[in-house]
Design a protein around this motif. Structure first.
Motif, mmCIF file in Angstrom:
data_model
loop_
_atom_site.group_PDB
_atom_site.id
_atom_site.type_symbol
_atom_site.label_atom_id
_atom_site.label_comp_id
_atom_site.label_asym_id
_atom_site.label_seq_id
_atom_site.Cartn_x
_atom_site.Cartn_y
_atom_site.Cartn_z
ATOM 1 N N THR A 1 44.420 33.764 49.180
ATOM 2 C CA THR A 1 44.322 33.732 47.717
ATOM 3 C C THR A 1 43.741 35.033 47.178
ATOM 4 O O THR A 1 44.271 35.622 46.221
ATOM 5 C CB THR A 1 43.462 32.541 47.276
ATOM 6 N N PHE A 2 42.655 35.491 47.767
ATOM 7 C CA PHE A 2 42.055 36.744 47.308
ATOM 8 C C PHE A 2 43.022 37.907 47.499
ATOM 9 O O PHE A 2 43.193 38.740 46.599
ATOM 10 C CB PHE A 2 40.752 37.011 48.064
ATOM 11 N N TRP A 3 43.641 37.983 48.673
ATOM 12 C CA TRP A 3 44.525 39.113 48.951
ATOM 13 C C TRP A 3 45.740 39.110 48.025
ATOM 14 O O TRP A 3 46.071 40.136 47.412
ATOM 15 C CB TRP A 3 44.971 39.062 50.407
ATOM 16 N N THR B 1 46.222 37.461 45.125
ATOM 17 C CA THR B 1 45.866 37.590 43.712
ATOM 18 C C THR B 1 45.477 39.021 43.369
ATOM 19 O O THR B 1 45.910 39.571 42.342
ATOM 20 C CB THR B 1 44.716 36.635 43.370
ATOM 21 N N GLY B 2 44.666 39.629 44.209
ATOM 22 C CA GLY B 2 44.218 40.989 43.926
ATOM 23 C C GLY B 2 45.359 41.979 43.853
ATOM 24 O O GLY B 2 45.495 42.736 42.879
ATOM 25 N N VAL C 1 41.211 43.820 36.626
ATOM 26 C CA VAL C 1 40.752 42.596 37.299
ATOM 27 C C VAL C 1 41.330 42.523 38.713
ATOM 28 O O VAL C 1 40.642 42.164 39.680
ATOM 29 C CB VAL C 1 41.143 41.357 36.477
ATOM 30 N N GLY C 2 42.611 42.878 38.835
ATOM 31 C CA GLY C 2 43.216 42.907 40.166
ATOM 32 C C GLY C 2 42.550 43.914 41.078
ATOM 33 O O GLY C 2 42.375 43.662 42.279
ATOM 34 N N ILE D 1 39.287 42.394 42.326
ATOM 35 C CA ILE D 1 39.526 41.381 43.364
ATOM 36 C C ILE D 1 39.974 42.049 44.660
ATOM 37 O O ILE D 1 39.560 41.651 45.762
ATOM 38 C CB ILE D 1 40.569 40.361 42.875
ATOM 39 N N THR D 2 40.805 43.080 44.545
ATOM 40 C CA THR D 2 41.277 43.786 45.740
ATOM 41 C C THR D 2 40.124 44.461 46.470
ATOM 42 O O THR D 2 40.062 44.450 47.709
ATOM 43 C CB THR D 2 42.332 44.828 45.348
ATOM 44 N N ALA E 1 37.068 43.465 46.413
ATOM 45 C CA ALA E 1 36.194 42.423 46.970
ATOM 46 C C ALA E 1 36.821 41.727 48.172
ATOM 47 O O ALA E 1 36.101 41.140 48.994
ATOM 48 C CB ALA E 1 35.866 41.390 45.894
ATOM 49 N N THR E 2 38.143 41.793 48.294
ATOM 50 C CA THR E 2 38.831 41.067 49.367
ATOM 51 C C THR E 2 38.355 41.461 50.764
ATOM 52 O O THR E 2 38.134 40.583 51.616
ATOM 53 C CB THR E 2 40.350 41.274 49.244
#
Length: 346
Positions: free
Chosen positions: A163-165, A167-168, A214-215, A218-219, A221-222
């Motif tokens: 999900t993180f990967w 979505t980011g 935002v992406g 998240i990227t 933080a992944t």
């Protein structure tokens, strides 16, 4: 932001700033090694290996969980007959095989160096001896426990990591593929909200930029999310699939014993060499000199006296060599100050 209005007949209209972003790709990356670690992390090999480990864990854990639960349930149900014993032994043997695969996978993708546990060593020959050894092996039961516990964690790690990967990277590259919505879906962009009266889309430059930022967050933080997820896997592999503390201690003691034996053998060879080349050779020469002095005692007493004096000096030298050799075997500090001081001086 475009707002889609619905009429009483279901007719609707929407407006958006149609920007052709298809040709505006990101600038080629150069000098990634000069970037801070936090910015390099999403494209580093370690991140992709950890992502691969998380994704592979799900199918492998399903196989291991299915094998463990099915075989143990079948074996436990058949324990009223003799067939249950070989079924349980087969379940444990399969779990050990899965554990070997997991150690190889953790070593290759996570860089975890896990020693191989103690192999099955039957005390008796034949199938009965092998089954008894497998059933009594703690490694077998720990491998089976790993197969049962790893599946729910693998499902969680797979869901969170993917999900993180996804979505980011999807949001980060949203400016590159937003054109798909107006061309094929008939809407301005990603729909944030929609009901019977209006819908909200991400379609103007500001919203597209915020979405990409935002992406990016998240990227970035992944990789750290993947680090945290695979840390649990590392602990599980080392704790359940690696050698036990007792076995590690036994291996360490065996290694230390080998070092002590080799050291003692080297000391014995040194003592033998010193005796042969030093005191023994000197004593042989002393015996020959005394024999010559004995023969000349009647003919030439003065020469015999000189030879005896020389032999006396050789005796003193030989005694000193023997003392030095004995001091090497038995340190003087051991006699003078005791065991504590002798160990401290080593």
């Amino acid at each position: 932001m475009a707002t889609q209005q619905y009429g009483y007949r279901g007719e609707y209209s929407y407006s958006y700033d149609d920007q052709d972003l298809r040709g505006s790709g990101p600038a080629p990356r150069r000098g990634l090694g000069r970037l801070p670690a936090g910015l390099r992390a999403p494209v580093e090999g370690r991140t992709w290996r950890e992502l691969g480990y998380v994704l592979l864990s799900l199918p492998i854990s399903i196989v291991g969980f299915t094998w463990a639960v099915t075989m143990v349930s079948l074996g436990a149900g058949l324990l009223v007959t003799f067939i249950g014993v070989p079924v349980l032994a087969a379940a444990l043997a399969g779990a050990r095989g899965l554990g070997s695969l997991e150690r190889v996978r953790a070593r290759g993708l996570l860089g975890v160096e896990v020693g191989s546990p103690e192999p099955v060593r039957p005390r008796k020959n034949g199938p009965m001896g092998w089954m008894g050894a497998v059933l009594k092996s703690g490694v077998s039961w720990r491998s089976l426990l790993y197969g049962v516990l790893h599946m729910p964690w693998a499902v969680f790690a797979f869901s969170v990591g993917l999900t993180f990967w996804a979505t980011g990277w999807s949001l980060l590259t949203y400016p590159l593929w937003r054109w798909v919505f107006p061309m094929y879906a008939g809407q301005g962009g990603i729909q944030l909200y929609g009901d019977e009266h209006h819908s909200v889309y991400l379609d103007n430059p500001f919203e597209i930029t915020v979405t990409a930022l935002v992406g990016l967050a998240i990227t970035l933080a992944t990789p750290w999310v993947l680090r945290a997820l695979t840390t649990v896997d590392r602990l599980a592999v080392v704790g359940l699939l690696g050698p036990s503390r007792l076995q590690s201690r036994v291996v360490e003691l065996e290694s230390d014993r080998g070092v002590v034996v080799d050291t003692a053998a080297a000391d014995l060879r040194r003592i033998e060499r010193d005796l042969h080349d030093g005191a023994q050779a000197r004593l042989v020469g002393l015996a020959m000199d005394l024999g010559l002095a004995k023969e000349k005692l009647a003919e030439d007493p003065d020469a015999a006296a000189r030879m005896v004096a020389d032999a006396h000096g050789e005796v003193k030298t030989a005694l000193q060599e023997l003392r030095d050799l004995a001091r090497g075997i038995h340190p003087a500090v051991l006699t003078d100050r005791g065991l504590d001081a002798a160990l401290s001086s080593v």
